[in-house]
Scaffold this active site. Sequence first.
Site, PDB file in Angstrom:
ATOM      1  N   THR A 182       0.817  -1.207   0.000  1.00 17.18           N
ATOM      2  CA  THR A 182       0.000   0.000   0.000  1.00 17.18           C
ATOM      3  C   THR A 182       0.856   1.264   0.000  1.00 17.18           C
ATOM      4  OG1 THR A 182      -1.437   1.283   1.487  1.00 17.18           O
ATOM      5  CG2 THR A 182      -0.116  -0.380   2.515  1.00 17.18           C
ATOM      6  N   ASP A 183       0.270   2.371  -0.453  1.00 18.61           N
ATOM      7  CA  ASP A 183       0.966   3.665  -0.374  1.00 18.61           C
ATOM      8  C   ASP A 183       1.031   4.179   1.064  1.00 18.61           C
ATOM      9  OD1 ASP A 183      -1.726   4.359  -0.042  1.00 18.61           O
ATOM     10  OD2 ASP A 183      -1.751   5.888  -1.613  1.00 18.61           O
ATOM     11  N   GLU A 184       0.248   3.570   1.970  1.00 22.45           N
ATOM     12  CA  GLU A 184       0.196   4.094   3.344  1.00 22.45           C
ATOM     13  C   GLU A 184       1.517   3.912   4.086  1.00 22.45           C
ATOM     14  OE1 GLU A 184      -3.474   3.410   5.430  1.00 22.45           O
ATOM     15  OE2 GLU A 184      -4.552   3.078   3.554  1.00 22.45           O
ATOM     16  N   LYS A 227       2.344  -3.207   7.361  1.00 26.43           N
ATOM     17  CA  LYS A 227       2.622  -3.386   5.932  1.00 26.43           C
ATOM     18  C   LYS A 227       4.057  -2.943   5.609  1.00 26.43           C
ATOM     19  CE  LYS A 227       0.289  -4.613   3.038  1.00 26.43           C
ATOM     20  NZ  LYS A 227      -0.060  -5.980   2.499  1.00 26.43           N
ATOM     21  N   TYR A 279      -1.772  -0.478  11.053  1.00 23.83           N
ATOM     22  CA  TYR A 279      -1.891  -1.150   9.751  1.00 23.83           C
ATOM     23  C   TYR A 279      -0.698  -0.822   8.863  1.00 23.83           C
ATOM     24  CZ  TYR A 279      -3.229  -1.656   4.839  1.00 23.83           C
ATOM     25  OH  TYR A 279      -3.222  -1.945   3.491  1.00 23.83           O
TER      26      TYR A 279
HETATM   27  P1  NAD Z   1      -9.366  -7.556   2.469  1.00 21.23           P
HETATM   28  O1  NAD Z   1      -9.340  -7.267   3.915  1.00 21.23           O
HETATM   29  O2  NAD Z   1     -10.619  -7.306   1.695  1.00 21.23           O
HETATM   30  O3  NAD Z   1      -8.972  -9.073   2.198  1.00 21.23           O
HETATM   31  C1  NAD Z   1      -7.932  -9.716   2.874  1.00 21.23           C
HETATM   32  C2  NAD Z   1      -8.064 -11.218   2.634  1.00 21.23           C
HETATM   33  O4  NAD Z   1      -6.985 -11.864   3.326  1.00 21.23           O
HETATM   34  C3  NAD Z   1      -9.361 -11.808   3.180  1.00 21.23           C
HETATM   35  O5  NAD Z   1      -9.945 -12.662   2.223  1.00 21.23           O
HETATM   36  C4  NAD Z   1      -8.905 -12.581   4.411  1.00 21.23           C
HETATM   37  O6  NAD Z   1      -9.732 -13.709   4.697  1.00 21.23           O
HETATM   38  C5  NAD Z   1      -7.503 -12.991   4.027  1.00 21.23           C
HETATM   39  N1  NAD Z   1      -6.648 -13.243   5.193  1.00 21.23           N
HETATM   40  C6  NAD Z   1      -6.516 -12.471   6.324  1.00 21.23           C
HETATM   41  N2  NAD Z   1      -5.653 -13.037   7.165  1.00 21.23           N
HETATM   42  C7  NAD Z   1      -5.207 -14.184   6.573  1.00 21.23           C
HETATM   43  C8  NAD Z   1      -4.283 -15.184   6.953  1.00 21.23           C
HETATM   44  N3  NAD Z   1      -3.637 -15.133   8.132  1.00 21.23           N
HETATM   45  N4  NAD Z   1      -4.069 -16.212   6.096  1.00 21.23           N
HETATM   46  C9  NAD Z   1      -4.713 -16.272   4.907  1.00 21.23           C
HETATM   47  N5  NAD Z   1      -5.608 -15.362   4.505  1.00 21.23           N
HETATM   48  C10 NAD Z   1      -5.841 -14.321   5.332  1.00 21.23           C
HETATM   49  O7  NAD Z   1      -8.153  -6.728   1.863  1.00 21.23           O
HETATM   50  P2  NAD Z   1      -7.984  -6.044   0.440  1.00 21.23           P
HETATM   51  O8  NAD Z   1      -8.519  -4.671   0.500  1.00 21.23           O
HETATM   52  O9  NAD Z   1      -8.452  -6.973  -0.616  1.00 21.23           O
HETATM   53  O10 NAD Z   1      -6.387  -5.917   0.380  1.00 21.23           O
HETATM   54  C11 NAD Z   1      -5.590  -6.969  -0.164  1.00 21.23           C
HETATM   55  C12 NAD Z   1      -4.137  -6.555  -0.105  1.00 21.23           C
HETATM   56  O11 NAD Z   1      -3.933  -5.345  -0.824  1.00 21.23           O
HETATM   57  C13 NAD Z   1      -3.636  -6.283   1.316  1.00 21.23           C
HETATM   58  O12 NAD Z   1      -2.339  -6.784   1.442  1.00 21.23           O
HETATM   59  C14 NAD Z   1      -3.650  -4.756   1.416  1.00 21.23           C
HETATM   60  O13 NAD Z   1      -2.675  -4.305   2.333  1.00 21.23           O
HETATM   61  C15 NAD Z   1      -3.302  -4.378  -0.002  1.00 21.23           C
HETATM   62  N6  NAD Z   1      -3.818  -3.069  -0.450  1.00 21.23           N
HETATM   63  C16 NAD Z   1      -5.131  -2.741  -0.274  1.00 21.23           C
HETATM   64  C17 NAD Z   1      -5.614  -1.511  -0.730  1.00 21.23           C
HETATM   65  C18 NAD Z   1      -7.065  -1.133  -0.594  1.00 21.23           C
HETATM   66  O14 NAD Z   1      -7.429   0.012  -0.917  1.00 21.23           O
HETATM   67  N7  NAD Z   1      -7.957  -2.020  -0.163  1.00 21.23           N
HETATM   68  C19 NAD Z   1      -4.738  -0.628  -1.364  1.00 21.23           C
HETATM   69  C20 NAD Z   1      -3.387  -1.002  -1.523  1.00 21.23           C
HETATM   70  C21 NAD Z   1      -2.950  -2.228  -1.075  1.00 21.23           C
HETATM   71  P1  TYD Z   2     -10.647   3.883   4.469  1.00 19.84           P
HETATM   72  O1  TYD Z   2     -11.599   3.446   3.392  1.00 19.84           O
HETATM   73  O2  TYD Z   2     -10.731   3.252   5.812  1.00 19.84           O
HETATM   74  O3  TYD Z   2      -9.180   3.757   3.838  1.00 19.84           O
HETATM   75  P2  TYD Z   2      -7.737   4.271   4.434  1.00 19.84           P
HETATM   76  O4  TYD Z   2      -7.919   4.743   5.812  1.00 19.84           O
HETATM   77  O5  TYD Z   2      -6.947   3.027   4.359  1.00 19.84           O
HETATM   78  O6  TYD Z   2      -7.320   5.341   3.484  1.00 19.84           O
HETATM   79  O7  TYD Z   2     -10.818   5.445   4.650  1.00 19.84           O
HETATM   80  C1  TYD Z   2     -10.635   6.343   3.553  1.00 19.84           C
HETATM   81  C2  TYD Z   2     -10.756   7.752   4.110  1.00 19.84           C
HETATM   82  O8  TYD Z   2     -12.098   7.960   4.546  1.00 19.84           O
HETATM   83  C3  TYD Z   2      -9.878   7.991   5.320  1.00 19.84           C
HETATM   84  O9  TYD Z   2      -9.377   9.327   5.265  1.00 19.84           O
HETATM   85  C4  TYD Z   2     -10.822   7.832   6.504  1.00 19.84           C
HETATM   86  C5  TYD Z   2     -12.152   8.305   5.941  1.00 19.84           C
HETATM   87  N1  TYD Z   2     -13.361   7.660   6.521  1.00 19.84           N
HETATM   88  C6  TYD Z   2     -14.407   8.470   6.992  1.00 19.84           C
HETATM   89  O10 TYD Z   2     -14.350   9.707   6.932  1.00 19.84           O
HETATM   90  N2  TYD Z   2     -15.515   7.848   7.516  1.00 19.84           N
HETATM   91  C7  TYD Z   2     -15.613   6.491   7.607  1.00 19.84           C
HETATM   92  O11 TYD Z   2     -16.641   5.976   8.144  1.00 19.84           O
HETATM   93  C8  TYD Z   2     -14.533   5.685   7.109  1.00 19.84           C
HETATM   94  C9  TYD Z   2     -14.607   4.183   7.172  1.00 19.84           C
HETATM   95  C10 TYD Z   2     -13.439   6.315   6.556  1.00 19.84           C
END
Ligand code: NAD
Ligand code: TYD
Length: 356
Positions: A136-138, A166, A162
């Site tokens: 992630t960019d975070e 990461k 988080y």
């Molecule tokens: P998500 O929370 O929707 O899915 C995570 C999946 O991992 C779930 O299916 C869960 O059951 C599985 N999981 C959790 N713990 C596990 C374990 N110990 N063993 C096996 N499986 C396990 O997450 P997502 O949003 O799909 O993100 C996927 C990846 O992409 C993550 O690594 C996240 O850091 C990265 N990412 C997410 C975003 C975003 O905006 N959602 C952006 C950049 C990077």
């Molecule tokens: P989120 O979807 O949790 O992603 P991340 O924190 O990983 O960027 O949140 C996106 C943005 O929205 C973040 O600045 C927090 C804000 N947010 C709210 O304002 N209200 C909410 O209920 C949630 C879940 C997020």
Amino acid sequence: MTLLVTGGAGFIGSNFVLDWLADPATRDEPIVNLDLLSYAGNLKNLAALQGDARHIFVQGDIGDRALVDGLLAAHRPRAVVHFAAESHVDRSIHGPGEFMRTNVMGTFTLLEAARAHYAGLSGDDRAAFRFHHVSTDEVYGSLAADAPAFTESHTYEPNSPYSASKAASDHLVRAWHHTYGLPVLTTNCSNNYGPYHFPEKLIPLMIVNALAGKALPIYGDGLQVRDWLYVGDHCSAIRAVLARGRVGETYNVGGWNEKPNREIVHTICALLDQLRPHPEGPYTRLITHVTDRPGHDRRYAIDARKIERELGWRPAETFESGIRKTVQWYLDHADWVADVQSGGYRDWMSKQYGAA
Ligand code: NAD
Ligand code: TYD
């Protein structure tokens, strides 16, 4: 050839699996999908693959070394694509332990298993093997309003449990390459949105709350900025890096779509006003400002020039096209929403938002 995907029942992982097995260029390559099915994992995301021999689902933990060793030995995948993680910042604030266990120690276990597997490969199999870490960019921390977007050489300054977990996993992946020669690739992507997004994150939460007539809780002043990318574009970026990325390199992935949270919520309300108008008036009437997230990062922005320059990747969706598709998807999948909103989801909502 086979891929081992971890976390393939979550939001991005399930989109990746579905896209991979639909794309004419990759559809003949089976996927072994290792997922614990935590609260965020959902086999309903993969219902279209039921009975499809190209998708082998294994419920299990990436931290289970014997299980991972067994899968690598049995399927001899040419790559591991590692999505599995705890992914929600607010949950990491309430309970960081699970984030350390899965994101740090789970990634460590997976790297060790991959290293042992790689040591036993030779010839073409060894040359082709990749460990693709999805991050992630975070990890880069928060940007000032006028600072340039994150490049791949930006300092790591994670601020939440988080992002710290990461960042730790990114460092492990880097070290396993430099020390042991494991052929790794890392992508650091901005905020994703799209189908199958669990409604605890901003965009799906706002859509499902609006449709249920519930409050739309904006943290603090709502002027925090995120850089949004449609999930299908993240998946195509991962495919490009896996196919053509340089081993040991990191690629930032983003859509050049910086938006403050308030604008996102207003856009969703306006789309719902068009697509599902409510007799009581515009959905913006449901917006409430709630207490800010502790340590809330103010701004993320991705400089995606490297992946564009080296691999020719560009997003296919604009924010306008992607968000419209996404809102329509939630309107069309009320059954999926109802299903994920059962038991545990309600506990989380009352813990995070009180009676909301
Ligand atoms: P998500 O929370 O929707 O899915 C995570 C999946 O991992 C779930 O299916 C869960 O059951 C599985 N999981 C959790 N713990 C596990 C374990 N110990 N063993 C096996 N499986 C396990 O997450 P997502 O949003 O799909 O993100 C996927 C990846 O992409 C993550 O690594 C996240 O850091 C990265 N990412 C997410 C975003 C975003 O905006 N959602 C952006 C950049 C990077
Ligand atoms: P989120 O979807 O949790 O992603 P991340 O924190 O990983 O960027 O949140 C996106 C943005 O929205 C973040 O600045 C927090 C804000 N947010 C709210 O304002 N209200 C909410 O209920 C949630 C879940 C997020």
